[in-house]
Write an enzyme that holds these catalytic residues in place. Structure first.
Site, mmCIF file in Angstrom:
data_model
loop_
_atom_site.group_PDB
_atom_site.id
_atom_site.type_symbol
_atom_site.label_atom_id
_atom_site.label_comp_id
_atom_site.label_asym_id
_atom_site.label_seq_id
_atom_site.Cartn_x
_atom_site.Cartn_y
_atom_site.Cartn_z
ATOM 1 N N LYS A 1 0.841 -1.201 0.000
ATOM 2 C CA LYS A 1 0.000 0.000 0.000
ATOM 3 C C LYS A 1 0.877 1.252 0.000
ATOM 4 O O LYS A 1 0.610 2.218 -0.714
ATOM 5 C CB LYS A 1 -0.935 -0.015 1.220
ATOM 6 C CG LYS A 1 -2.031 -1.076 1.109
ATOM 7 C CD LYS A 1 -2.791 -1.305 2.410
ATOM 8 C CE LYS A 1 -3.786 -2.447 2.240
ATOM 9 N NZ LYS A 1 -4.522 -2.790 3.464
ATOM 10 N N GLN B 1 -4.636 -1.679 9.860
ATOM 11 C CA GLN B 1 -4.585 -2.984 9.196
ATOM 12 C C GLN B 1 -5.221 -4.067 10.072
ATOM 13 O O GLN B 1 -4.876 -4.188 11.256
ATOM 14 C CB GLN B 1 -3.124 -3.333 8.858
ATOM 15 C CG GLN B 1 -2.946 -4.589 8.025
ATOM 16 C CD GLN B 1 -3.508 -4.486 6.602
ATOM 17 O OE1 GLN B 1 -3.580 -3.401 6.022
ATOM 18 N NE2 GLN B 1 -3.923 -5.603 6.035
ATOM 19 N N ASP C 1 -10.749 2.956 4.297
ATOM 20 C CA ASP C 1 -11.126 1.545 4.115
ATOM 21 C C ASP C 1 -12.635 1.402 3.901
ATOM 22 O O ASP C 1 -13.106 0.368 3.438
ATOM 23 C CB ASP C 1 -10.776 0.737 5.379
ATOM 24 C CG ASP C 1 -9.410 0.077 5.313
ATOM 25 O OD1 ASP C 1 -9.029 -0.394 4.228
ATOM 26 O OD2 ASP C 1 -8.736 0.027 6.366
HETATM 27 N N1 GUN Z 1 -6.938 -6.827 6.189
HETATM 28 C C1 GUN Z 1 -7.290 -7.532 5.084
HETATM 29 N N2 GUN Z 1 -7.804 -6.717 4.139
HETATM 30 C C2 GUN Z 1 -7.785 -5.475 4.661
HETATM 31 C C3 GUN Z 1 -8.173 -4.197 4.159
HETATM 32 O O1 GUN Z 1 -8.660 -4.036 3.041
HETATM 33 N N3 GUN Z 1 -7.966 -3.146 4.999
HETATM 34 C C4 GUN Z 1 -7.444 -3.295 6.241
HETATM 35 N N4 GUN Z 1 -7.317 -2.207 6.997
HETATM 36 N N5 GUN Z 1 -7.076 -4.462 6.727
HETATM 37 C C5 GUN Z 1 -7.240 -5.539 5.941
#
Ligand code: GUN
Length: 289
Positions: free
Chosen positions: A50, A94, A117
């Site tokens: 990311k 996350q 998100d």
């Molecule tokens: N863990 C797995 N997928 C995601 C996501 O799209 N965002 C976040 N914050 N954590 C995750």
């Protein structure tokens, strides 16, 4: 006829270039702050990807790493500080969080304006109502991946396998909605949501012109479950023997017309949509001031 590939890697690269152009013309540098708790290898890999995507689009990013033993109150304090920080446009905590942390309390505390998100109940509510502030990243990534290969959702019989809050549930909402200027990810599709309790899962899946595999069970979608000529989107990302593995069995390539690979399909699209939301946040927070 050989299967065609829904190339998320290529589409996401094109989108990152579009975001970079917007950053240059708008004179805004969006900033994403990732909060990473503990040392889950997969989470570290995702956050690294990311941040790399941010850099490629000219965004700023920061990483706050916190110990595995952190409690809910201490993590809430970190989120509150980021909520109040005018230099932070997007906050990403996350998941998964360690079991002693109250995950819902954290999700509910990220200010909806910086919730890139789109996990906050207010933002999911806006998606359900058809006038979203943001779209959840993986569902929007699935919608755009198909569209950007000149394939249409409108009127299609779509089966979504999986009903998670992050993927299946919001994706089903978006797919069934009418597209409008306020809700461009609406798809006009005819949607069936299947899950672990679905009777005759194979038969339900075989009715799909577009099949979305978002069950989180490696290779659970087998060739006998797929209508010949179907479009198959694989959202699965389970690590099996050190290898990222989708929900779709490799034999499905002999039946489907289109398929998204793992890796290189939905994953890069999810990250591109995270950037899209962060850019939206930066532009709207700037005009709010
Ligand atoms: N863990 C797995 N997928 C995601 C996501 O799209 N965002 C976040 N914050 N954590 C995750």
């Amino acid at each position: 006829m050989s299967v065609k590939i829904l190339d998320g890697k290529a589409v996401a690269a094109a989108m990152r270039a579009e975001f970079a152009a917007t950053v240059a013309t708008q004179g805004v540098v969006p900033k994403l702050v990732a909060v990473l708790v503990g040392d889950n290898d997969a989470s570290h890999t995702y956050v690294r990807a990311k941040r790399k995507a941010c850099a490629e689009s000219g965004f700023a990013s920061d990483l706050i790493q916190l110990p595995d033993k952190i409690g809910t109150q201490d993590l809430l304090a970190v989120v509150a500080r980021l909520n109040a920080d005018p230099a932070t446009h997007g906050i990403l905590v996350q998941l998964p969080l360690p079991k002693q942390v109250d995950e819902s309390a954290i999700i509910n505390t990220v200010t909806p304006l910086k919730d890139v998100d789109c996990f906050h109940p207010e933002n999911i509510g806006l998606v359900a109502a058809g006038h979203p502030r943001y779209y959840p990243c993986t569902p929007r990534g699935v919608v755009e991946l198909v569209r950007r290969h000149d394939l249409s959702w409108a009127g299609a019989n779509v089966v979504v396998v999986g009903r998670s809050n992050i993927v299946g549930k919001p994706l089903a909402l978006m797919l069934m909605q009418k597209p409008t200027p306020a809700n461009p990810a609406g798809c006009d599709a005819t949607v069936t949501v299947a899950h672990t309790k679905t009777r005759d899962l194979a038969g339900v899946c075989r009715g799909a012109e577009i099949l979305i595999a978002a069950a989180g069970q490696p290779h659970c979608i087998t060739a006998d479950m797929v209508k010949p000529g179907a479009i198959v989107v694989d959202v699965g990302t389970t690590v099996v023997n050190g290898k990222l593995t989708g929900d779709v069995h490799p034999d499905v390539r002999n039946v489907a017309a289109w398929i998204s690979p793992v890796p290189g399909g939905v994953g890069p699209m999810t990250i591109a949509m995270l950037l899209a939301n962060t850019l939206t946040a930066a532009i709207s927070l700037r005009s709010d001031r």
